[in-house]
Design an enzyme around this catalytic site. Sequence first.
Site, PDB file in Angstrom:
ATOM      1  N   SER A   1     -47.948 -10.737 -29.050  1.00 42.65           N
ATOM      2  CA  SER A   1     -49.295 -10.651 -29.027  1.00 42.65           C
ATOM      3  C   SER A   1     -49.608  -9.186 -28.045  1.00 42.65           C
ATOM      4  CB  SER A   1     -49.831 -11.726 -28.252  1.00 42.65           C
ATOM      5  OG  SER A   1     -51.006 -12.012 -27.874  1.00 42.65           O
ATOM      6  N   ARG A   5     -61.588 -18.568 -21.692  1.00 45.09           N
ATOM      7  CA  ARG A   5     -60.321 -19.086 -22.161  1.00 45.09           C
ATOM      8  C   ARG A   5     -60.281 -20.248 -23.229  1.00 45.09           C
ATOM      9  NH1 ARG A   5     -54.848 -17.848 -22.602  1.00 45.09           N
ATOM     10  NH2 ARG A   5     -53.670 -19.798 -22.512  1.00 45.09           N
ATOM     11  N   ASP A  21     -52.179 -16.586 -38.882  1.00 48.48           N
ATOM     12  CA  ASP A  21     -52.805 -15.913 -37.664  1.00 48.48           C
ATOM     13  C   ASP A  21     -54.246 -15.179 -37.936  1.00 48.48           C
ATOM     14  OD1 ASP A  21     -53.594 -14.444 -35.470  1.00 48.48           O
ATOM     15  OD2 ASP A  21     -51.292 -13.665 -34.930  1.00 48.48           O
ATOM     16  N   HIS A  40     -51.788 -17.713 -33.907  1.00 47.85           N
ATOM     17  CA  HIS A  40     -51.351 -16.507 -33.141  1.00 47.85           C
ATOM     18  C   HIS A  40     -50.483 -17.140 -32.182  1.00 47.85           C
ATOM     19  CE1 HIS A  40     -51.818 -12.636 -31.332  1.00 47.85           C
ATOM     20  NE2 HIS A  40     -51.855 -13.268 -30.226  1.00 47.85           N
ATOM     21  N   ASP A  41     -50.339 -18.467 -31.761  1.00 46.74           N
ATOM     22  CA  ASP A  41     -49.648 -18.946 -30.975  1.00 46.74           C
ATOM     23  C   ASP A  41     -48.272 -19.178 -31.326  1.00 46.74           C
ATOM     24  OD1 ASP A  41     -50.979 -18.900 -28.466  1.00 46.74           O
ATOM     25  OD2 ASP A  41     -51.567 -20.807 -28.360  1.00 46.74           O
TER      26      ASP A  41
END
Lengths: 328, 328
Positions: free
Chosen positions: A132, A193, A274, A303-304
Site C-alpha cells: 500500500s 477511517r 483491489d 486492498h487489505d
Amino acid sequence: MAVQQTTFTTVRQGDQMALGGALEVILPLRYAGARSVSIGYEIVGPARAPVLIVAGGISAGRHVISSDEFAESGWWECQKTALSAARILAIDWIGSDGALDCPIDPTDQALAIAAVLDALGIVRAAGFAGASYGAMVGLHFAVLFPHRCEQLLAISASERAHPFSSACRSLQRKAIALGERADDPAAGVALARALAMLTYRTADEYRQRFDAAPSVEGLSVRVSAEDYLDFQGARSAARTSAVAYRRLSESIDLHQMEASQLNLPCIFVAVESDWLVPMEDIRALADHVPQARFIVLPSLFGHDAFLKEQDQVSAILTEFIASLESAQ
Amino acid sequence: MAVQQTTFTTVRQGDQMALGGALEVILPLRYAGARSVSIGYEIVGPARAPVLIVAGGISAGRHVISSDEFAESGWWECQKTALSAARILAIDWIGSDGALDCPIDPTDQALAIAAVLDALGIVRAAGFAGASYGAMVGLHFAVLFPHRCEQLLAISASERAHPFSSACRSLQRKAIALGERADDPAAGVALARALAMLTYRTADEYRQRFDAAPSVEGLSVRVSAEDYLDFQGARSAARTSAVAYRRLSESIDLHQMEASQLNLPCIFVAVESDWLVPMEDIRALADHVPQARFIVLPSLFGHDAFLKEQDQVSAILTEFIASLESAQ
C-alpha cells in the site's frame, strides 16, 4: 539532512539485535521545505540476517512484528514467521504524530528512511518490502537511492494514485474538516477511517459478513455493517489526529513516479479484487520495469489482502527474503 | 387512505392533458404509522395515451420532462422523445420535502402513488417505468397493487439493497449527522451527496475525466475531481434538507421484496458496470420472475447509466411504451 539527535530506547547485542528510537533530523520536504522531524524507528531480527526495510499502510508504523524486546503485536504480526528470517527496519511515517501540518510527499518518507539508515550506519539494505502506501514509498526509495536497496517487493502500488481513489480520499478529508468544524475532530477522523475501510475491502466480503437486514428501532435505522464501521472508526480516531490523517491521506494522492526510473529487481504484487489500486495499473507498472516479476493474488479482501491473505503473502515474503540471503 | 384535499395547479383539456398539484392524504406508513403527507404530482402527455408511472432516483421528483405547461427541464429530459408517447404520471417522493422525519419504507411510496391514482380517477396504469429507487418502488407497487399496473420496467434495482451499498449509504448519513453537529446541515448534505455521486459512477469514468495530477497550493492539496464533487454536493444541498436526504437514503436500505411475488410481465435492466446495484443481483431477480426479460446495458457510467445512456435507454423505453399501447 542534518542529524540533530539520536535516542535509542533499547539496545541489545548478541545473535538477536533490537533497537528502537526516535531520530531528530531536518529533512528537505518536497513541498514544505526544510523541516525538523522526529522519526520513530525499530530494527529487529538476527544481527547477521539481511536488512529488510518493511513499510505498510498509512496507519502502520515502526512496529511490524512482536519481538522479545518489543512484545506487543505488530501491524504485520501474521507474517512474523516469514519476516523472522530478516533484520527488519521500519519507521513511523513522518506526519503520523500530527506534528507536520503541510503536504507530505512520499519521497519525503524515502528521505526519512535514508536518514535512519545513516544513523544506524547501514549503507545498503538488502531489500525493501512495502505494501500500500509503504510500497509507494518503496518505489520512491528505489528511485532516489538506487545504491541503498538491492531488491524491491511492492504490494498493491502503481505509478500513481487512481483518480477515483483520490476522489474517495478527498471526501475522507472533507469528513475530517467537517469534524473539526463540529469541534469534534475525532468524529471526523472516525468517519474518514470508516470510509477508507470500505475502499480497503470488497462488496463480496460485505455480502458474506453483513448480510442481515437493517434494523429499525423507533425512528432510527441502522444497517448491518454499521457497528463494525463505527468500531473501526473510533479505534482509528483514538490513535490518529485529524492533521496526521489528512496529511498522510494527501500523501497517497501526491504519489507519482515512473516505472522507467527503476533499475533493480522488483516483484510487483496485485490483488485481483483491489479497486483502490487496480490490478491493471500494477501490471502496467510491471510491464515497464526490465527486471520485474508480476504476481496476481486472488482474494476476497481487496486492498487489505496483504493483511488478510496470510498464506499467500507468507509464501511471497519467504521467497523474497530467501533471495536476499542468497544475494548476500 | 383518507384523501383530505386535492389541489390542481394546472388543468388543460384537449389532445394534451397536463395536471400538477399536491395531494394531502393520510397514509399508513409501515414504520411510523398513520401520517399526514403532501404528495406533489404531475401528469402530462396525450390524453388518450397509455398511463405510464415514471419514477427515478431519490433526488428525482414529479417533473420528468418539460411540457408546454411545465416548461422547465425534467430529470429525465433526455428521454423526452421516447416518453412523449405516454401519459406520464410521477410524484415527488414522500419525505423529499423534509416534513417526514421517520423511517420511510419503499412500500410507503407505492401507497402514495396509489393515492394519486385514486385522486385522478385512474383505476389502472398501463405501465410503471422506474430506475434506481424508482424501480424499487415499482417492484413494491406491482406486488401491492397487482391490478393497477400491467407491465413493469425496472432499471437498476434488485430484491434488496446490497450490504456494501448499504454500508456506503450509512456513512453518507453519518456525514449528514456530522454536518448537523457542526451547525451546518447543508455541508453534511453536500458531503453525503458527493459520496453518493462516487457510488453512482465508475472508476473508469473518473480515469477519463479526472486524470490531472493533484494541485498543491501553499499548504493545501486538491485532487482533480474535487471541484466537480464540491459543485455536485453544493447543488444537492441547496435543494435537499438533511432530514429529507437521511430518510430517503434509509429508504433504499429498507427495500426488500421477493421475486416470486411478481405476477406481471417485467423487463429488468442491469448495467454491467453498476457496483451499487450489481448486475448479478438483478439477474437473480429476473431468474425468479416467470414473465421476465433481462437486459444488460454496457456503460461507462455505472448506476447513472439510466441518465447517461440516452440511446440505449431510449430504445428500451420506446419498445416498452409501444407494448403498452398495443396492449390497450
